[in-house]
Scaffold this motif. Structure first.
Motif: not given
Length: 386
Positions: A113-114, A173-175, A236-237, A242-243
């Protein structure tokens, strides 16, 4: 926001005003916090905070800081205001290359996450925007009046494009997402408010400019902290990512005239609010001249410009945005704040009514009127080639 106790957050620029407020809030909720910055924190740091001194322009230092992290809040940037806005090389290196380093390290080291701290300026370049939303296109890069806004646009584009990048450890993966805050305020803010108070105390704040009906927005630091925590949670999962891949405008949701917003600060410190109103075109011309002078003498004397052209637009031209998307997708609900805490903070540090500085204010006004006279004269000169 409910964090799992095992969550570890890295905050780039974590020792700045906003970064440290975010770190403190996360810590209170049971998260592990790593502050990554070029200078150590000036405030008292809880024992279980980790401070990593480093520069986001150096990939090896970013890589070291990101190791073992669950989520990165990428706040670090350069060139937001004042003379910093005129240092093109450093702005490019920190905002563009630094962001590329953070993205690369996240992918290589399995950070899922970033959250990127962007700016309103990615869509705003001096044009009127009323209740704009996230469907607005990026301002074309060549139309940005300053390097900071242009590089923040490039960085935001890179961050959102990186959403969905496969992590090299094979864990997923990176979200990514981006928040676009308005001007930040709150007690202890160190970038803009002290500069404004110094102008008030030196007698420089003797005029306002632009139309009384022009509206801009601000965001209290605690509202911005809340938005960042909610954005990270929405990646997050559990929240169906969502974002992920999204940008959000973030403010207090209360458009206000820039100068009226600061009236409680001026009067709270015991100073009269200016009655003189000057045209924004005159102030823009003055800022342009100041930037030209800085360009010539900056290498020898790096003075602080009174205002840059971008600052004139940001304070004098209407631009405000809808919070509908942030409210719907992040459950963002801005709380109401005012400047009482800010006034009290400055008063506790000895600020307030002073008698000095009126001559400086008069000198500055005289300079502005000279600029106006020059502008009028120039407008009557024949255009070359006409």
């Amino acid at each position: 926001m409910e964090n799992k106790h095992s969550d570890t957050f890295l905050i780039t620029g974590g020792c700045g005003y906003f970064g440290y407020r975010l770190a403190t809030s996360l810590h209170k909720k049971g998260a592990k916090v790593i502050l990554f910055d070029t200078i150590p924190p000036s405030q008292h740091v809880p024992e279980d905070f980790v401070f990593v001194q480093g520069d986001i322009r150096e990939y090896a230092q970013v890589e070291k800081a990101v190791t073992g992290v669950d989520c990165v809040f990428h706040i670090a940037s350069y060139g937001m205001s004042g003379r910093e806005q005129l240092n093109r090389h450093l702005i490019e290196a920190v905002n563009v290359q630094g962001t590329q380093n953070v993205l690369k390290a996240c992918a290589e080291l399995g950070v899922s996450r970033l959250v990127y701290t962007s700016t309103f300026n990615v869509v705003f370049g001096g044009q009127v925007i009323e209740n704009g939303d996230e469907s607005l296109p990026y301002l074309p890069l060549h139309l940005h009046p300053d390097h900071y806004s242009r590089t923040k646009s490039l960085a935001e584009m890179a961050v959102l494009k990186a959403n969905g990048t496969a992590l090299e450890d094979g864990t997923g993966m990176l979200r990514t997402c981006a928040l676009r805050p308005a001007g930040i305020y709150g007690p202890g803010e160190q970038r803009h408010l002290p500069r404004i108070v110094s102008y008030i105390e030196k007698g420089i704040f003797r005029f306002v400019y632009g139309k009384p009906s022009s509206l801009v927005e601000f965001v209290h630091v605690d509202n911005l902290v809340s938005a960042h925590e909610l954005a990270a949670e929405a990646l997050t999962q559990e929240k169906q990512h969502r974002s992920a891949g999204q940008a959000y405008f973030i403010s207090d949701g209360r458009p206000v005239n820039n100068f009226e917003f600061f009236r409680p600060l001026v009067e709270g410190l015991g100073y009269p609010f200016p009655k003189l109103r000057l045209p924004i075109s005159l102030i823009y011309f003055f800022a342009f001249l100041t930037e030209m002078i800085h360009h010539l003498v900056g290498p020898f004397y790096n003075f602080q410009p009174l205002l840059t052209r971008t600052e004139v637009y940001k304070t004098g031209v209407t631009h405000y945005f809808s919070m509908a998307k942030a409210k719907a997708e992040l459950s963002y609900e801005p709380q109401e704040y005012n400047l009482d805490e800010v006034v009290q903070w400055f008063r506790c540090r000895g600020h307030g009514r002073r008698s000095h500085g009126s001559s400086i204010g008069r000198l500055l006004l005289n300079a502005l009127f000279v600029c106006a006279f020059v502008a009028v004269v120039l407008s009557f000169l024949p255009v070359v080639g006409s």
